[in-house]
Design a protein around this motif. Sequence first.
Motif, short mmCIF file in Angstrom:
data_model
loop_
_atom_site.label_atom_id
_atom_site.label_comp_id
_atom_site.label_asym_id
_atom_site.label_seq_id
_atom_site.Cartn_x
_atom_site.Cartn_y
_atom_site.Cartn_z
N CYS A 195 0.84 -1.19 0.00
CA CYS A 195 0.00 0.00 0.00
C CYS A 195 0.88 1.25 0.00
O CYS A 195 1.74 1.42 0.85
N THR A 196 0.62 2.11 -0.97
CA THR A 196 1.43 3.32 -1.09
C THR A 196 1.06 4.34 -0.03
O THR A 196 1.80 5.29 0.19
N GLN A 197 -0.09 4.13 0.60
CA GLN A 197 -0.52 5.11 1.60
C GLN A 197 -0.04 4.74 3.01
O GLN A 197 0.72 5.49 3.60
N ARG A 257 -3.52 0.63 -3.32
CA ARG A 257 -4.09 1.15 -2.08
C ARG A 257 -4.89 0.03 -1.42
O ARG A 257 -5.76 -0.58 -2.05
N CYS A 258 -4.57 -0.24 -0.17
CA CYS A 258 -5.21 -1.36 0.51
C CYS A 258 -6.65 -1.00 0.89
O CYS A 258 -7.03 0.17 0.88
N CYS A 309 -7.14 1.62 3.69
CA CYS A 309 -6.85 3.01 3.33
C CYS A 309 -7.94 3.59 2.43
O CYS A 309 -8.21 4.78 2.48
N GLN A 310 -8.55 2.76 1.60
CA GLN A 310 -9.64 3.26 0.77
C GLN A 310 -10.83 3.66 1.62
O GLN A 310 -11.48 4.67 1.38
N ALA A 370 -4.73 7.44 6.02
CA ALA A 370 -4.01 6.21 6.31
C ALA A 370 -4.69 5.42 7.42
O ALA A 370 -5.12 5.99 8.41
#
Lengths: 133, 133
Positions: free
Chosen positions: A80-82, A119-120, A123-124, A129
């Motif tokens: 996850c990028t977040q 994006r996991c 996080c969505q 985050a």
Amino acid sequence: MTQNETFVYQLLCDADRPLSAYNILDALRDKGIRAPLQVYRALAKLVERGAVHRIESVNGFVACQLHDCGGNEVSIFMLCTQCERAHEFTNISIDSRLQSLSNDLGFQVAHKVIEITGRCADCQTAQTAAPKH
Amino acid sequence: MTQNETFVYQLLCDADRPLSAYNILDALRDKGIRAPLQVYRALAKLVERGAVHRIESVNGFVACQLHDCGGNEVSIFMLCTQCERAHEFTNISIDSRLQSLSNDLGFQVAHKVIEITGRCADCQTAQTAAPKH
DNA sequence: ACAGCTATGTTATATTATAACATTCCGAAA
DNA sequence: TTTCGGAATGTTATAATATAACATAGCTGT
């Protein structure tokens, strides 16, 4: 497991995301680790024995989340990028297809990397985050 | 395509293996390219538009070998550690399984990386690096 | 002409990784 | 018990990869 390997491994197990070698170095200064090579050497051993995986997409390292990966299937990582967390999976079907693709071409596999960034679910949902576990 | 992008892209098309940004920099000095950023900027644009792929396992870059990858499937790279050549494939089945694994977990995919390192058929036959094409 | 956007160029610096060499530690063989 | 040898360690230096920050130039539409 040597002392330095233990320090590095414990740190990675406690971390909830991939750490870079220099993250690790900074975190272990008070344990007497002073130089990058001390970290890289420990990581090399840990990776070799499957206790730690290197994440190519982020130049980082995570403790194996599965069966202390003596196992031979590829690990699939979702990154996850977040929140920066890494989740590790295996999938027999994907692995065997990849293997037979290689076999068909006469390619002798040494190592496979499968990494998905995005994006996991947490996080969505959160729009921000996700909190730590 | 801007001038610097053209230089970089042509070089990558001519190369038979992934090149690092600094390989590229060195090769293009006589074209007036002098700083890493000039290369990295061109690469970023080329990668963004699918003309070039980044190979995470070797920190290198290759020109897309397929349909100038507007396509959305993952590219699967086989990377020979001996001759250093990269071969690019797609495989609908692997891709869709990876996608549904992500969907099942509510993971929103931004990018997928599949890289296999090992020894290509030519190099196994030759016992020594296969000759260039 | 000028405002705004994209591309460019330049210097400096951050980040990731390894080379080369010296030292220490520890177990097995003499 | 000594000593030999290999593994682990430590240290300094440097290589390789990547980006920040800022300045300039060129082009386009008004």
